[in-house]
Design an enzyme around this catalytic site. Structure first.
Site, PDB file in Angstrom:
ATOM      1  N   CYS A  97      66.732  29.474 144.803  1.00 18.11           N
ATOM      2  CA  CYS A  97      67.325  28.559 145.777  1.00 18.11           C
ATOM      3  C   CYS A  97      66.929  28.958 147.197  1.00 18.11           C
ATOM      4  O   CYS A  97      66.781  30.139 147.512  1.00 18.11           O
ATOM      5  CB  CYS A  97      68.843  28.500 145.623  1.00 18.11           C
ATOM      6  SG  CYS A  97      69.732  29.881 146.336  1.00 18.11           S
ATOM      7  N   HIS A  99      68.668  28.657 149.830  1.00 15.95           N
ATOM      8  CA  HIS A  99      69.786  29.086 150.669  1.00 15.95           C
ATOM      9  C   HIS A  99      70.040  30.587 150.577  1.00 15.95           C
ATOM     10  O   HIS A  99      70.322  31.237 151.587  1.00 15.95           O
ATOM     11  CB  HIS A  99      71.056  28.320 150.281  1.00 15.95           C
ATOM     12  CG  HIS A  99      70.923  26.845 150.450  1.00 15.95           C
ATOM     13  ND1 HIS A  99      71.351  25.932 149.514  1.00 15.95           N
ATOM     14  CD2 HIS A  99      70.371  26.119 151.446  1.00 15.95           C
ATOM     15  CE1 HIS A  99      71.087  24.707 149.928  1.00 15.95           C
ATOM     16  NE2 HIS A  99      70.483  24.793 151.102  1.00 15.95           N
ATOM     17  N   HIS A 100      69.954  31.150 149.366  1.00 17.07           N
ATOM     18  CA  HIS A 100      70.213  32.574 149.189  1.00 17.07           C
ATOM     19  C   HIS A 100      69.049  33.304 148.507  1.00 17.07           C
ATOM     20  O   HIS A 100      69.140  34.501 148.258  1.00 17.07           O
ATOM     21  CB  HIS A 100      71.483  32.789 148.354  1.00 17.07           C
ATOM     22  CG  HIS A 100      72.719  32.216 148.982  1.00 17.07           C
ATOM     23  ND1 HIS A 100      73.183  30.951 148.691  1.00 17.07           N
ATOM     24  CD2 HIS A 100      73.564  32.728 149.899  1.00 17.07           C
ATOM     25  CE1 HIS A 100      74.276  30.704 149.394  1.00 17.07           C
ATOM     26  NE2 HIS A 100      74.534  31.758 150.135  1.00 17.07           N
ATOM     27  N   GLN A 138      68.142  22.170 143.615  1.00 18.70           N
ATOM     28  CA  GLN A 138      67.957  21.498 142.331  1.00 18.70           C
ATOM     29  C   GLN A 138      67.746  19.994 142.476  1.00 18.70           C
ATOM     30  O   GLN A 138      66.943  19.392 141.754  1.00 18.70           O
ATOM     31  CB  GLN A 138      69.152  21.784 141.416  1.00 18.70           C
ATOM     32  CG  GLN A 138      68.982  21.223 140.013  1.00 18.70           C
ATOM     33  CD  GLN A 138      70.123  21.613 139.094  1.00 18.70           C
ATOM     34  OE1 GLN A 138      70.699  22.692 139.238  1.00 18.70           O
ATOM     35  NE2 GLN A 138      70.465  20.756 138.155  1.00 18.70           N
ATOM     36  N   CYS A 168      73.474  32.065 143.043  1.00 17.94           N
ATOM     37  CA  CYS A 168      74.345  32.151 144.221  1.00 17.94           C
ATOM     38  C   CYS A 168      75.796  31.828 143.849  1.00 17.94           C
ATOM     39  O   CYS A 168      76.710  32.124 144.619  1.00 17.94           O
ATOM     40  CB  CYS A 168      73.853  31.222 145.327  1.00 17.94           C
ATOM     41  SG  CYS A 168      73.658  29.512 144.837  1.00 17.94           S
TER      42      CYS A 168
END
Length: 206
Positions: A97, A99-100, A138, A168
């Site tokens: 991902c 974001h993390h 996703q 995450c």
């Protein structure tokens, strides 16, 4: 005396590909992260970790150097009048991902209704992996796979359903292991016709 050379396909262990060089500033960035987490990058067990991590991320993100549409360039027009759904079900994949940078692990089902030609079935999985081996969300991954097939095969319909677990959520924050996220993208007849959509979802197991 005849010397027999084993074919690697027979299961012999072959030498790994040469290791790519890791720029010092990349290795130092990973050492900085190790220090920030509270460990010592100079202890014996961590000395080679920056190089390993850097090379691993090059592999995780190999999709940036790949054109997913290339896998759809060779099509077969002699399909014997076949005009039913083509489905590749439960393809395992791993992504990360954006974001993390945590793992996204799941499975995808990809289907299309051909118009006048088909593509080798393994190519659908290759399209998925080319997009998955990038930093992703996703929802975008689902859309990218469907759009690529739609735009390059020009089928009557495309359906992509992805079910995945997100590191995450399982390893940090709310820590909810076992919870999966399902995303889908329907195009053409699978979006416009309820019966066609129900048929492809049933074939996928949904």
């Amino acid at each position: 005396m005849h010397e027999h050379h084993h074919d690697p396909i027979d299961g012999d262990i072959v030498a790994p590909p040469p290791k790519i060089p890791v720029p010092e500033h990349v290795a130092e960035a990973i050492r900085t992260l190790i220090r920030w987490t509270g460990d010592d990058p100079d202890r014996e067990g961590l000395l080679d970790t920056p190089q390993r991590v850097a090379r691993a991320w090059k592999e995780y993100c190999a999709g940036y150097g790949e054109d997913p549409a290339h896998h759809l360039s060779r099509v077969f027009e002699e399909v014997g009048g076949y005009d039913e759904i083509v489905l590749l079900k439960d393809i395992p994949f791993q992504s990360h991902c954006e974001h993390h940078m945590a793992p996204i692990t799941g499975k995808a089902s990809i289907a299309y209704l051909p118009r006048n030609h088909v593509v080798g079935i393994s190519k659908l999985a290759r399209v998925l992996h080319a997009f998955a081996r990038r930093l992703q969300v996703q929802e975008r991954l689902t859309a990218e796979v469907a759009d690529c097939i739609w735009n390059h095969l020009h089928p009557v319909g495309v359906a992509v359903v992805i079910e995945a677990q997100h590191g995450c959520m399982t390893g940090r924050g709310v820590r909810t292991p076992g919870v999966g996220m399902v995303t889908s993208r329907m195009m053409g007849v699978f979006r416009e016709d309820e019966r066609s959509r129900a048929e492809v979802l049933k074939l996928m197991g949904y």
